[in-house]
Design a protein around this motif. Structure first.
Motif, PDB file in Angstrom:
ATOM      1  N   PHE A  14      37.757  11.188   1.481  1.00  8.95           N
ATOM      2  CA  PHE A  14      36.344  10.578   2.056  1.00  8.95           C
ATOM      3  C   PHE A  14      35.720  10.049   1.420  1.00  8.95           C
ATOM      4  N   ALA A  15      36.309  10.482  -0.062  1.00  2.93           N
ATOM      5  CA  ALA A  15      35.351  10.081  -1.536  1.00  2.93           C
ATOM      6  C   ALA A  15      35.511   8.277  -1.135  1.00  2.93           C
TER       7      ALA A  15
ATOM      8  N   THR B 176      33.923   6.359   1.187  1.00  5.08           N
ATOM      9  CA  THR B 176      32.907   6.264   1.188  1.00  5.08           C
ATOM     10  C   THR B 176      32.661   4.654   0.081  1.00  5.08           C
TER      11      THR B 176
ATOM     12  N   SER C 148      33.493   1.411   1.249  1.00  4.97           N
ATOM     13  CA  SER C 148      32.506   1.448   2.454  1.00  4.97           C
ATOM     14  C   SER C 148      31.280   0.762   1.938  1.00  4.97           C
ATOM     15  N   TYR C 149      30.897   1.696   0.687  1.00 10.09           N
ATOM     16  CA  TYR C 149      29.477   0.961   0.272  1.00 10.09           C
ATOM     17  C   TYR C 149      29.956  -0.172  -1.049  1.00 10.09           C
TER      18      TYR C 149
END
Length: 408
Positions: free
Chosen positions: A46-47, A50, A53-54
């Motif tokens: 998930f990190a 994230t 995606s950023y």
């Protein structure tokens, strides 16, 4: 270690999973360690999701910021490079002026000053050391391609220090050249005064002399050597004629003009052994005793066939019989000077012939309107006769000028 195990057991207790397959129930036990590993993998996943995606969402903004940074860096570099090129151009122009001045000064130093009349100053070690350090700094800076504001300011300071040191050295050289120009001007001015006095002694007005000889080519002696053009750059940073270099140039031009014109001035006596039987000017006529006349020359009495020589280089414009002069010779020396020789016994030159200083041109006699063997000698400048005796008085000094042998 026990605490870690206790925490793990608390938050990740051992779990039992029931799986039914074909009516048969299977029991699977998941340990706390396995649960911890799975949870870590999920967290990392998930990190990573994230972050990526950023990154993708903000990639355009990041690239734009980088482009702006590169653009600003390049602008800083170009600005500094432009500043350096401008300063380099200014120094190059000044260096060219100094080099041309130096060539001009050296050319005149060899001719007009002895080695003991000026002192050559050397570069001080302090300035040389600073200059070398500044050059090293500039060399190291040339390899920098991208400059931030702090680096730019540092390099600007180093380059400015180099420029300042170089300008100080150039000012020192400039001051040395100015002093040398003043010294040369003083030396040349004294020689101009010397020529002025000689001309006055012979009865020639210097201003008129310069005017008459202004358009006459001063080709009076063999010359050679490297051609050094006096450039306008020598005077580009000055406008007043009171400044050293324009003043030096003006004096030098006047001196060259005077020296060139004097080269054709009669500088020796036409006969060696004689006595003066009649002076220049008003006198009783030698034939008509009770009448006064103006004598345009002097009479130099001597023995028959005494050699008569040309008193300067020139061209014979007349050689033959000429009324009361008897056998007569006229020589044009150029620059307004002419000499005449009368009552000659024998002519040794012809019209159009080139003669040199001291060349025998005739023998003394008593032809024409004469009472005995003598030479009637005239000196003419600008169409008017002048007293040959005054020329004789200046003969030694005129010869010095012609030979360029001035007193130190």
């Amino acid at each position: 270690m026990k605490k870690i195990r206790a925490l793990t057991a608390k938050y990740f207790p051992e779990r039992q999973l029931h799986l039914r397959t074909n009516g048969v129930v299977h029991f699977i036990f998941i340990s706390a360690r396995t649960q911890l590993i799975v949870a870590s993998v999920v967290l990392v996943f998930f990190a990573w999701m994230t972050f990526t995606s950023y990154y993708f969402v903000n990639r355009i903004d990041i690239l734009a910021a980088k482009d702006l940074l590169v653009e600003n860096t390049n602008k800083n570099y170009l600005a500094l490079n432009s500043q350096n090129e401008t300063l380099k151009g200014d120094l190059s122009a000044k260096t060219k002026v100094l080099e041309e001045r130096q060539a001009y000064l050296l050319q005149m130093l060899e001719k007009h000053l002895s080695s003991t009349e000026y002192t050559k100053e050397t570069e001080s070690p302090t300035h040389k050391e600073k200059s070398d350090k500044a050059k090293d700094a500039k060399t190291s800076n040339s390899s920098v391609l991208f400059l931030d504001n702090e680096t730019k300011a540092h390099l600007q300071q180093e380059n400015q220090e180099y420029i300042n040191v170089t300008r100080i050295r150039m000012e020192q050289i400039d001051n040395q050249q100015m002093k040398l120009a003043d010294l040369l001007t003083s030396k040349i001015a004294s020689r101009i005064d010397f020529i002025d006095k000689i001309l006055k002694k012979t009865g020639i007005d210097t201003a008129r002399f310069l005017s008459i000889t202004a358009d006459i080519s001063p080709i009076f002696r063999a010359q050679g050597g490297e051609f050094i053009l006096y450039s306008d750059n020598i005077e580009q940073d000055v406008s007043s004629q009171d400044k050293p270099f324009p003043k030096l140039n003006a004096y030098y031009n006047r001196f060259q003009h005077l020296e060139a014109a004097v080269q054709t001035m009669p500088s020796i006596k036409p006969v060696k052994k004689y006595y003066l039987s009649s002076a220049y000017g008003r006198r009783p006529d030698p034939i008509i005793k009770n009448r006064w006349a103006f004598h345009k020359g002097i009479d130099m009495a001597g023995w028959w066939d005494t050699p008569i020589v040309a008193t300067g280089d020139g061209t014979v414009t007349y050689s033959g019989r000429n009324g009361g002069y008897g056998n007569f010779i006229s020589i044009d020396h150029g620059n307004g000077f002419k000499t005449r020789y009368g009552h000659i016994a024998k002519l040794k030159v012809k019209k159009g012939q080139k003669v040199t200083l001291g060349q025998e041109i005739a023998l003394m006699g008593s032809t024409g309107r004469s009472t005995g063997p003598h030479l009637h000698y005239e000196v003419i400048f600008d169409g008017k006769t002048i007293n040959p005796l005054n020329v004789f008085k200046a003969t030694k000094d005129v010869f010095k000028i012609q030979q360029q042998k001035y007193d130190s």
